[in-house]
Design an enzyme around this catalytic site. Structure first.
Site, PDB file in Angstrom:
ATOM      1  N   SER A 140      -9.565  85.911  86.117  1.00 35.16           N
ATOM      2  CA  SER A 140     -10.883  86.082  86.748  1.00 35.16           C
ATOM      3  C   SER A 140     -10.999  85.095  87.895  1.00 35.16           C
ATOM      4  O   SER A 140     -10.195  84.159  88.010  1.00 35.16           O
ATOM      5  CB  SER A 140     -11.948  85.787  85.683  1.00 35.16           C
ATOM      6  OG  SER A 140     -13.159  85.354  86.230  1.00 35.16           O
ATOM      7  N   TYR A 153     -17.051  81.360  79.673  1.00 40.21           N
ATOM      8  CA  TYR A 153     -16.144  82.353  80.266  1.00 40.21           C
ATOM      9  C   TYR A 153     -15.167  81.664  81.221  1.00 40.21           C
ATOM     10  O   TYR A 153     -13.958  81.909  81.189  1.00 40.21           O
ATOM     11  CB  TYR A 153     -17.003  83.379  81.010  1.00 40.21           C
ATOM     12  CG  TYR A 153     -16.271  84.540  81.637  1.00 40.21           C
ATOM     13  CD1 TYR A 153     -15.927  85.660  80.882  1.00 40.21           C
ATOM     14  CD2 TYR A 153     -15.958  84.547  83.003  1.00 40.21           C
ATOM     15  CE1 TYR A 153     -15.286  86.745  81.466  1.00 40.21           C
ATOM     16  CE2 TYR A 153     -15.318  85.622  83.582  1.00 40.21           C
ATOM     17  CZ  TYR A 153     -14.985  86.716  82.817  1.00 40.21           C
ATOM     18  OH  TYR A 153     -14.340  87.787  83.396  1.00 40.21           O
TER      19      TYR A 153
HETATM   20  N1  LIG Z   1     -15.835  93.513  85.571  1.00 39.22           N
HETATM   21  C1  LIG Z   1     -15.493  92.465  86.306  1.00 39.22           C
HETATM   22  O1  LIG Z   1     -16.063  92.210  87.385  1.00 39.22           O
HETATM   23  C2  LIG Z   1     -14.393  91.547  85.833  1.00 39.22           C
HETATM   24  C3  LIG Z   1     -13.935  90.560  86.720  1.00 39.22           C
HETATM   25  C4  LIG Z   1     -12.923  89.699  86.315  1.00 39.22           C
HETATM   26  C5  LIG Z   1     -12.363  89.838  85.057  1.00 39.22           C
HETATM   27  N2  LIG Z   1     -12.826  90.795  84.217  1.00 39.22           N
HETATM   28  C6  LIG Z   1     -12.191  90.882  82.898  1.00 39.22           C
HETATM   29  O2  LIG Z   1     -11.671  92.172  82.701  1.00 39.22           O
HETATM   30  C7  LIG Z   1     -11.644  92.463  81.308  1.00 39.22           C
HETATM   31  C8  LIG Z   1     -12.335  93.795  81.072  1.00 39.22           C
HETATM   32  O3  LIG Z   1     -13.697  93.647  81.470  1.00 39.22           O
HETATM   33  P1  LIG Z   1     -14.605  94.908  81.852  1.00 39.22           P
HETATM   34  O4  LIG Z   1     -15.356  94.533  83.058  1.00 39.22           O
HETATM   35  O5  LIG Z   1     -13.806  96.158  81.820  1.00 39.22           O
HETATM   36  O6  LIG Z   1     -15.634  94.870  80.619  1.00 39.22           O
HETATM   37  P2  LIG Z   1     -16.292  96.056  79.770  1.00 39.22           P
HETATM   38  O7  LIG Z   1     -16.468  97.278  80.572  1.00 39.22           O
HETATM   39  O8  LIG Z   1     -17.479  95.424  79.138  1.00 39.22           O
HETATM   40  O9  LIG Z   1     -15.180  96.358  78.654  1.00 39.22           O
HETATM   41  C9  LIG Z   1     -14.857  95.400  77.696  1.00 39.22           C
HETATM   42  C10 LIG Z   1     -13.849  95.976  76.741  1.00 39.22           C
HETATM   43  O10 LIG Z   1     -13.551  94.973  75.762  1.00 39.22           O
HETATM   44  C11 LIG Z   1     -13.710  95.536  74.473  1.00 39.22           C
HETATM   45  N3  LIG Z   1     -14.173  94.540  73.514  1.00 39.22           N
HETATM   46  C12 LIG Z   1     -15.220  93.684  73.682  1.00 39.22           C
HETATM   47  N4  LIG Z   1     -15.384  92.966  72.568  1.00 39.22           N
HETATM   48  C13 LIG Z   1     -14.434  93.376  71.685  1.00 39.22           C
HETATM   49  C14 LIG Z   1     -14.098  93.019  70.350  1.00 39.22           C
HETATM   50  N5  LIG Z   1     -14.792  92.091  69.678  1.00 39.22           N
HETATM   51  N6  LIG Z   1     -13.060  93.631  69.740  1.00 39.22           N
HETATM   52  C15 LIG Z   1     -12.360  94.580  70.406  1.00 39.22           C
HETATM   53  N7  LIG Z   1     -12.621  94.959  71.678  1.00 39.22           N
HETATM   54  C16 LIG Z   1     -13.649  94.365  72.298  1.00 39.22           C
HETATM   55  C17 LIG Z   1     -14.757  96.645  74.659  1.00 39.22           C
HETATM   56  O11 LIG Z   1     -14.591  97.650  73.684  1.00 39.22           O
HETATM   57  P3  LIG Z   1     -15.569  97.908  72.436  1.00 39.22           P
HETATM   58  O12 LIG Z   1     -16.953  97.524  72.838  1.00 39.22           O
HETATM   59  O13 LIG Z   1     -15.368  99.361  72.173  1.00 39.22           O
HETATM   60  O14 LIG Z   1     -15.006  97.051  71.349  1.00 39.22           O
HETATM   61  C18 LIG Z   1     -14.366  97.208  76.015  1.00 39.22           C
HETATM   62  O15 LIG Z   1     -13.317  98.138  75.874  1.00 39.22           O
HETATM   63  C19 LIG Z   1     -12.318  91.273  80.615  1.00 39.22           C
HETATM   64  O16 LIG Z   1     -11.335  90.359  80.193  1.00 39.22           O
HETATM   65  C20 LIG Z   1     -13.122  90.644  81.737  1.00 39.22           C
HETATM   66  O17 LIG Z   1     -13.348  89.276  81.515  1.00 39.22           O
HETATM   67  C21 LIG Z   1     -13.822  91.652  84.567  1.00 39.22           C
END
Ligand SMILES: NC(=O)c1ccc[n+]([C@@H]2O[C@H](COP(=O)([O-])OP(=O)(O)OC[C@H]3O[C@@H](n4cnc5c(N)ncnc54)[C@H](OP(=O)(O)O)[C@@H]3O)[C@@H](O)[C@H]2O)c1
Length: 248
Positions: A140, A153
């Protein structure tokens, strides 16, 4: 050679789902891991691949797990894991002075402890089988700089880079690579609240040299590169997919 098999956590939506879709498009077999089995089933039906090529593990990674057992369950005969992608995650936005111990541990667990334990479990299997592999972590902006009101985070995502460097060096003799992709702001459920504020949206777009948000598929393309043979001499690296944020 058979198609590579990759385990993708957080594959029920957002960036993880886009990664799973890209890897299937690339010809890989994918095992999806998340809590929402309905979302994963809908995804599999939408992309129209067989259960053999796209399997699902319903798992709550916030709970203690035996990751060696998980890897053994995912690796049925002929389905050894070539790669793992750690995309499960959540966010907590509040000032550091208001964060409690349980909240801090919850964020550290999902973003740092789980990827560490899962990757090392996958690596044990890969080493035992004499196979190489590729592990991709999702870092990130918070791996490099402070994100306002997101200190757990930021702490976890900074730690992820330590894990990537350590695993890259320790696992290199076994032909196993470890890298990270560091997205900037991407519209997903994780950022929905933040981006619903026009002030925050303008702040973010104004601060991003390319002047827009990233898309999950743009992160997925970088993950695909780091998993595959085109990056065979790349390990311990972080590939930024942030629209130029950290260069500005
Ligand atoms: N979006 C951004 O701007 C951004 C930027 C930098 C980095 N990231 C990173 O990218 C990754 C994905 O983020 P995203 O934006 O795609 O978030 P998201 O849309 O909220 O998706 C999060 C995913 O993690 C799973 N998850 C959450 N808690 C969980 C648990 N306790 N057990 C199993 N699965 C779990 C969720 O599935 P369920 O709810 O079905 O369990 C979902 O599939 C993360 O590591 C985030 O920190 C995101």
């Amino acid at each position: 050679m058979s198609a590579p098999h990759v385990l993708v956590t957080g594959a029920s939506r957002g960036i993880g789902l886009a990664i799973a879709e890209r890897l299937l498009h690339d010809g890989a077999s994918v095992t999806l891991a998340a809590r929402s089995s309905d979302s994963m089933s809908e995804f599999r039906a939408r992309v129209g691949v067989s259960e053999a090529r796209c399997r699902m593990v319903q798992i709550d990674l916030s709970r203690s797990q035996d990751f060696d057992d998980l890897v053994a369950a995912v690796e049925e005969p002929g389905q050894r894991l070539d790669g793992v992608v750690h995309a499960a995650g959540t966010q907590l936005r509040k000032p550091a002075i208001e964060v409690g111990e349980e909240e801090l541990i919850r964020l550290l667990r999902i973003h740092l402890v789980v990827p560490y334990l899962l990757s090392t479990a996958v690596a044990r299997s890969q080493i035992a089988g004499g196979r190489g592999g590729s592990h991709v972590f999702i870092a990130s902006l918070g791996s490099s700089i402070a994100i306002p009101n997101a200190s757990p985070y930021t702490a976890a995502k900074s730690g992820v880079m330590g894990v990537v460097r350590s695993l890259a060096v320790e696992l290199a003799p076994h032909g196993i690579r470890a890298n990270a992709v560091a997205p900037g702001y991407v519209r997903t459920d994780l950022t929905a609240d933040l981006l619903s504020s026009s002030d925050q949206r303008e702040r973010i777009l104004g601060r991003t040299p390319l002047g827009r948000l990233g898309q999950p598929r743009e992160v997925a393309a970088a993950v695909s590169f780091l998993l595959g043979g085109d990056s065979s001499f790349v390990t311990g690296e972080v590939l930024r997919v942030d629209g130029g944020w950290l260069s500005a």
